[in-house]
Design a protein around this motif. Structure first.
Motif, PDB file in Angstrom:
ATOM      1  N   THR A 176       6.985   1.747   4.811  1.00 35.39           N
ATOM      2  CA  THR A 176       7.473   1.927   3.442  1.00 35.39           C
ATOM      3  C   THR A 176       7.467   0.812   2.474  1.00 35.39           C
ATOM      4  O   THR A 176       7.386   1.088   1.343  1.00 35.39           O
ATOM      5  CB  THR A 176       8.833   2.778   3.306  1.00 35.39           C
ATOM      6  N   SER A 181       5.293  -0.375  -0.944  1.00 40.98           N
ATOM      7  CA  SER A 181       5.617  -0.054  -2.422  1.00 40.98           C
ATOM      8  C   SER A 181       6.054  -1.275  -2.998  1.00 40.98           C
ATOM      9  O   SER A 181       6.170  -1.204  -4.386  1.00 40.98           O
ATOM     10  CB  SER A 181       6.111   1.164  -2.683  1.00 40.98           C
ATOM     11  N   ASN A 182       6.979  -2.125  -2.449  1.00 44.55           N
ATOM     12  CA  ASN A 182       7.614  -2.989  -3.030  1.00 44.55           C
ATOM     13  C   ASN A 182       6.822  -4.517  -2.858  1.00 44.55           C
ATOM     14  O   ASN A 182       7.448  -5.525  -3.263  1.00 44.55           O
ATOM     15  CB  ASN A 182       9.044  -3.139  -2.229  1.00 44.55           C
ATOM     16  N   MET A 184      -0.119   3.229  -9.468  1.00 42.26           N
ATOM     17  CA  MET A 184       0.603   3.455  -8.404  1.00 42.26           C
ATOM     18  C   MET A 184       0.586   5.086  -7.836  1.00 42.26           C
ATOM     19  O   MET A 184       0.257   5.204  -6.785  1.00 42.26           O
ATOM     20  CB  MET A 184       2.104   2.983  -7.923  1.00 42.26           C
ATOM     21  N   LEU A 190      -0.967   6.961  -4.571  1.00 40.51           N
ATOM     22  CA  LEU A 190      -0.280   7.933  -3.488  1.00 40.51           C
ATOM     23  C   LEU A 190      -0.924   9.299  -3.456  1.00 40.51           C
ATOM     24  O   LEU A 190      -0.955   9.781  -2.513  1.00 40.51           O
ATOM     25  CB  LEU A 190       1.365   8.033  -4.279  1.00 40.51           C
ATOM     26  N   ARG A 196       5.776  12.426  -3.112  1.00 41.89           N
ATOM     27  CA  ARG A 196       5.760  10.942  -3.387  1.00 41.89           C
ATOM     28  C   ARG A 196       5.460  10.675  -4.915  1.00 41.89           C
ATOM     29  O   ARG A 196       4.392  10.807  -5.243  1.00 41.89           O
ATOM     30  CB  ARG A 196       4.827  10.156  -2.364  1.00 41.89           C
ATOM     31  N   ALA A 235       5.866   7.595  -7.942  1.00 40.88           N
ATOM     32  CA  ALA A 235       6.212   6.195  -8.407  1.00 40.88           C
ATOM     33  C   ALA A 235       7.520   6.274  -9.018  1.00 40.88           C
ATOM     34  O   ALA A 235       7.997   7.029 -10.101  1.00 40.88           O
ATOM     35  CB  ALA A 235       5.082   5.739  -9.313  1.00 40.88           C
ATOM     36  N   TYR A 289       7.556  -2.096  -6.918  1.00 46.08           N
ATOM     37  CA  TYR A 289       7.795  -0.639  -7.302  1.00 46.08           C
ATOM     38  C   TYR A 289       8.687  -0.081  -6.046  1.00 46.08           C
ATOM     39  O   TYR A 289       8.948  -0.973  -5.222  1.00 46.08           O
ATOM     40  CB  TYR A 289       6.614   0.294  -7.428  1.00 46.08           C
ATOM     41  N   THR A 295       8.957   3.981  -4.051  1.00 41.76           N
ATOM     42  CA  THR A 295       8.432   5.566  -4.112  1.00 41.76           C
ATOM     43  C   THR A 295       9.599   6.223  -3.984  1.00 41.76           C
ATOM     44  O   THR A 295      10.514   6.109  -2.980  1.00 41.76           O
ATOM     45  CB  THR A 295       7.485   5.729  -2.928  1.00 41.76           C
TER      46      THR A 295
END
Length: 333
Positions: free
Chosen positions: A105, A108-109, A120, A124, A147, A149, A237, A239
């Protein structure tokens, strides 16, 4: 006579039981939905409320939600475990609180993978989480329904401004996951993982003197009262996951499941639209509240990106199949 009366009583009892059983079948399915997010997070909470309203309407009242927000039941870092245990039925966990449980996960970061929330969301919607993250959730008794952004992270600072990685050095930072922690460490800062609800007091007390969070966090949590500088970099970002306990999901009728899947897709798109509208107005709000806002220049962003390359390499070391995620984003953004 007694035997007749007894027979009548038995018949009446049977009828009452039958009526009660039939009524029980008509009772709505109750789903307990918990989120740590406060209602002051409109683009995150309103789509959840509309998701629930859609499901209730489209199932003709066969499903009823009990909604708890603002951490009334569980805080941000507690929700996933509660969902896994079945203490709650649904939640919208921040995936960055899960990087220690499901390292994938953290994608996203990773810094500077997407320029905009729409970019983004495209990744997804194209199936980024189908590469393995959805299956990891199932291993924890959780089914993913959506999911979305969650918005780009910016840099908040108290007593200093940030225009390059050099200003991050030696400062104490509140972050939201292991990926963000690694980024801060590479810039020689000192990271502490904490939920958004802990930031205000930590900044006020001097436990930290900066944090990385989306614009909505600063407004919703009133961080503008305890910081004086904001650097807009869109550096990373998160999620916002829409999830349900797997056992609860399996207990639902197929037609209800279909409605919830469709509602999940609608929620994802609604959140994106609300996020884009929010971001257009947020910077002006910070300025009005007396915060010094710096919009990073392309040259400054280039320096940040260069400094963050080791974060990608570190993440690939933690996630053996991580390259397929990066390749997928490159093709779908």
């Amino acid at each position: 006579m007694n035997r007749t009366r007894l027979s009548c009583l038995l018949i009446v009892a049977a009828l009452v039981f039958s009526i009660s059983a039939a009524f029980a079948k008509d009772e709505p399915i109750e789903i307990v939905f918990s989120t740590y997010m406060p209602t002051s997070y409109p683009y995150l909470v309103q789509p959840l409320e509309d998701f629930m309203a859609y499901v209730e309407k489209e199932t003709g009242g066969a499903v009823k939600f009990k909604f708890f927000h603002s951490g009334q039941l569980y805080k941000g870092k507690e929700e996933f475990a509660a969902l896994e245990r079945g203490d709650i039925d649904m939640a919208a966990p921040n995936d960055l609180y899960l990087t220690g449980i499901i390292p994938n996960t953290g994608i996203s970061n990773l810094p500077f993978l997407w320029e905009t929330p729409a970019s983004m969301q495209k990744s997804l919607d194209a199936g980024l989480w189908d590469l393995g993250i959805n299956d990891k959730f199932l291993e924890h008794n959780v089914k993913v329904l959506g999911r979305a952004a969650g918005g780009p992270y910016q840099i908040y600072a108290k007593g200093f401004s940030v225009t390059s990685p050099a200003e991050m050095k030696g400062q104490k930072w509140g972050v939201s996951g292991s990926t963000a922690s690694k980024a801060i460490e590479l810039m020689e800062g000192s990271p502490t993982t904490m939920s958004s609800g802990e930031l205000y007091m930590a900044l006020q007390r001097g436990t930290i003197n900066g944090c990385t969070r989306p614009l909505i966090t600063g407004l919703g949590r009133k961080l503008y009262e305890v910081v004086d500088n904001l650097s807009v970099t869109n550096m990373a970002y998160f999620t916002c996951v829409l999830a349900i306990n797997k056992e609860k999901w399996d207990s639902l009728p197929a037609d209800v499941q279909e409605v919830m899947i469709e509602a999940g897709k609608l929620r994802d798109q609604q959140q994106l639209a609300m996020l884009e509208e929010f971001m257009a107005d947020a910077v002006a709000q910070y300025k009005e509240k007396g915060v010094n806002v710096h919009i990073a220049t392309p040259e400054e962003l280039g320096v940040f990106k260069e400094a963050m390359i080791p974060v990608h390499e570190w993440w690939l070391g933690k996630v053996p199949d991580g390259k397929k995620y990066l390749d997928f984003i490159e093709e779908n953004h």
